[in-house]
Write a protein that holds these residues in place. Structure first.
Motif, PDB file in Angstrom:
ATOM      1  N   GLU A   1       7.798  53.038  28.002  1.00 37.13           N
ATOM      2  CA  GLU A   1       8.419  54.173  28.689  1.00 37.13           C
ATOM      3  C   GLU A   1       8.019  55.508  28.068  1.00 37.13           C
ATOM      4  N   HIS A   2       8.054  55.592  26.740  1.00 38.29           N
ATOM      5  CA  HIS A   2       7.754  56.858  26.072  1.00 38.29           C
ATOM      6  C   HIS A   2       6.281  57.233  26.228  1.00 38.29           C
TER       7      HIS A   2
ATOM      8  N   LEU B   1       4.393  56.487  28.820  1.00 38.93           N
ATOM      9  CA  LEU B   1       4.209  56.973  30.187  1.00 38.93           C
ATOM     10  C   LEU B   1       4.712  58.412  30.323  1.00 38.93           C
ATOM     11  N   LYS B   2       5.856  58.702  29.725  1.00 39.86           N
ATOM     12  CA  LYS B   2       6.380  60.066  29.771  1.00 39.86           C
ATOM     13  C   LYS B   2       5.439  61.038  29.058  1.00 39.86           C
ATOM     14  N   ALA B   3       4.829  60.592  27.962  1.00 38.42           N
ATOM     15  CA  ALA B   3       3.874  61.441  27.253  1.00 38.42           C
ATOM     16  C   ALA B   3       2.663  61.743  28.125  1.00 38.42           C
ATOM     17  N   CYS B   4       2.229  60.749  28.903  1.00 42.16           N
ATOM     18  CA  CYS B   4       1.099  60.974  29.817  1.00 42.16           C
ATOM     19  C   CYS B   4       1.428  62.046  30.842  1.00 42.16           C
TER      20      CYS B   4
ATOM     21  N   HIS C   1      10.182  46.200  32.467  1.00 43.57           N
ATOM     22  CA  HIS C   1      11.363  46.512  33.281  1.00 43.57           C
ATOM     23  C   HIS C   1      11.164  47.898  33.887  1.00 43.57           C
ATOM     24  N   GLU C   2      12.091  48.315  34.744  1.00 38.04           N
ATOM     25  CA  GLU C   2      12.000  49.634  35.357  1.00 38.04           C
ATOM     26  C   GLU C   2      12.129  50.719  34.294  1.00 38.04           C
ATOM     27  N   ASN C   3      11.313  51.760  34.444  1.00 37.13           N
ATOM     28  CA  ASN C   3      11.367  52.875  33.504  1.00 37.13           C
ATOM     29  C   ASN C   3      11.520  54.195  34.259  1.00 37.13           C
TER      30      ASN C   3
END
Length: 356
Positions: free
Chosen positions: A255-256, A258-261, A279-281
């Motif tokens: 999750e982190h 993907l958020k950084a991307c 799981h869902e993020n």
């Protein structure tokens, strides 16, 4: 013959099983040479069965105990009737996806990797690469040139994942690219981006050992540990106009990451999701809209990539063998392979099993 088979989570066994019988029409028998241990194999070992079917697979009928290994190559030992693409003695790289070749919406469009009945040698088929031999379809093997080593043949599959991720992102000459995750797929993606012409590369990971490996494999790459840097701020600070990178490719399934991307990519940039999330993020969809970015999935690879990836590796343009950190025998596969790759120290990238 000897084979490494999955029985249950944390239960891999080296067993004697029958050698493949004479191949039927459109089939070949391969004497396996090298096979890589993939992150998917590690997940099956740790938590499986995940992709290994517990009920008969809708296309192949496979279920239960499985020979692992889908990153492999070898030498053609026998061919069935109607096989014209390869001959006995040919060295080949294995394209492990198995699916309907007709009568399927995606197959009719050449998008075999998107078939709802997709199976995989080494997970949901009658054999795999972690055995002395394997029975495969003729479309699962691609002849390799003399200048390509047997080891490199086993690296075509993970490299195809990386090349497709770069294709999905539109990486081209002069691109600036962030890759999150310095595991084998992350570093292969970095190498694929450089081969496609990217001139500014960033890679992030929480493991300093792997970041050091990344610098060794591709000097000049900017390495970022999120424990010490805000990845998006560092990427923007180094980018033209301070706007961020053109393409960000997530290779962790975190999750982190993907958020950084999303935070690091410039407006109208592209985020490619390659790692499998368990799981869902949540994602900040306001930023997706405000930045006018594209978010694209990257699932496996189109099967027609094989000749192109083979050319990239055999020409030296994409030196995939640089990710190999250990070579072992089948007898060592569990302790020297699976357990070594799961060590939190992260001192290994890609481990190949030598079946010669």
């Amino acid at each position: 013959m000897q084979a490494l088979r999955f029985h249950a989570a944390r239960d891999l066994r080296i067993e004697d099983i029958p050698r493949p019988a004479r191949p039927g029409p459109g089939q070949v028998v391969l004497r396996n040479r090298f096979v890589g241990i993939c992150g998917t194999d590690l997940h099956e070992y740790s938590y499986g069965p995940i992709f290994i079917p517990t009920e008969p697979h809708p296309f192949t009928g496979a279920s239960g105990v499985q020979v692992l290994g889908h990153e492999f190559g070898g030498v053609i030992e026998a061919v069935g009737d109607d096989v014209t693409s390869v001959s006995v003695g040919d060295r080949v790289a294995v394209q492990p996806l198995i699916m309907p070749r007709s009568g399927d919406y995606y197959a009719a469009r050449g998008l075999y990797h998107l078939s709802d009945k997709l199976a995989l040698a080494g997970l949901s088929w009658i054999g795999g690469g972690m055995a002395e031999a394997a029975l495969l379809n003729d479309y699962n093997v691609e002849r390799i040139p003399d200048e390509m080593s047997d080891e490199e043949a086993a690296l075509v599959e993970p490299t195809a994942v990386a090349v497709y991720a770069c294709d999905r992102g539109g990486v081209s000459a002069g691109s600036s690219v962030l890759v999150t995750g310095a595991g084998p797929i992350g570093i292969l993606t970095m190498l694929a981006a450089r081969a496609a012409g990217a001139t500014q590369l960033f890679i992030s990971d929480l493991n300093d050992t792997r970041l050091e490996m990344a610098r060794s494999i591709l000097p000049g790459v900017v390495t970022l540990n999120p424990k010490r840097y805000k990845v998006d701020e560092a990427v923007r600070a180094a980018s033209e106009g301070g706007v961020g990178c053109d393409i960000a490719i997530e290779c962790v399934g975190n999750e982190h990451a993907l958020k950084a991307c999303l935070a690091a990519v410039r407006k109208q940039g592209v985020v490619v999701q390659t790692g499998l999330h368990p799981h869902e993020n949540p994602l900040d969809w306001f930023q997706v809209t405000f930045k006018d970015v594209d978010i694209r999935g990257s699932w496996a690879y189109p099967t027609h990539l094989w000749p192109r990836v083979i050319r990239l590796i055999s020409s030296g343009q994409l030196p995939a063998s640089k990710v190999v950190t250990r070579r072992i025998r089948l007898a060592e596969a569990v302790s020297g392979g699976f357990d070594a790759l799961l060590d939190p120290a992260g001192t290994q990238l890609k481990i190949l099993i030598d079946l010669s």
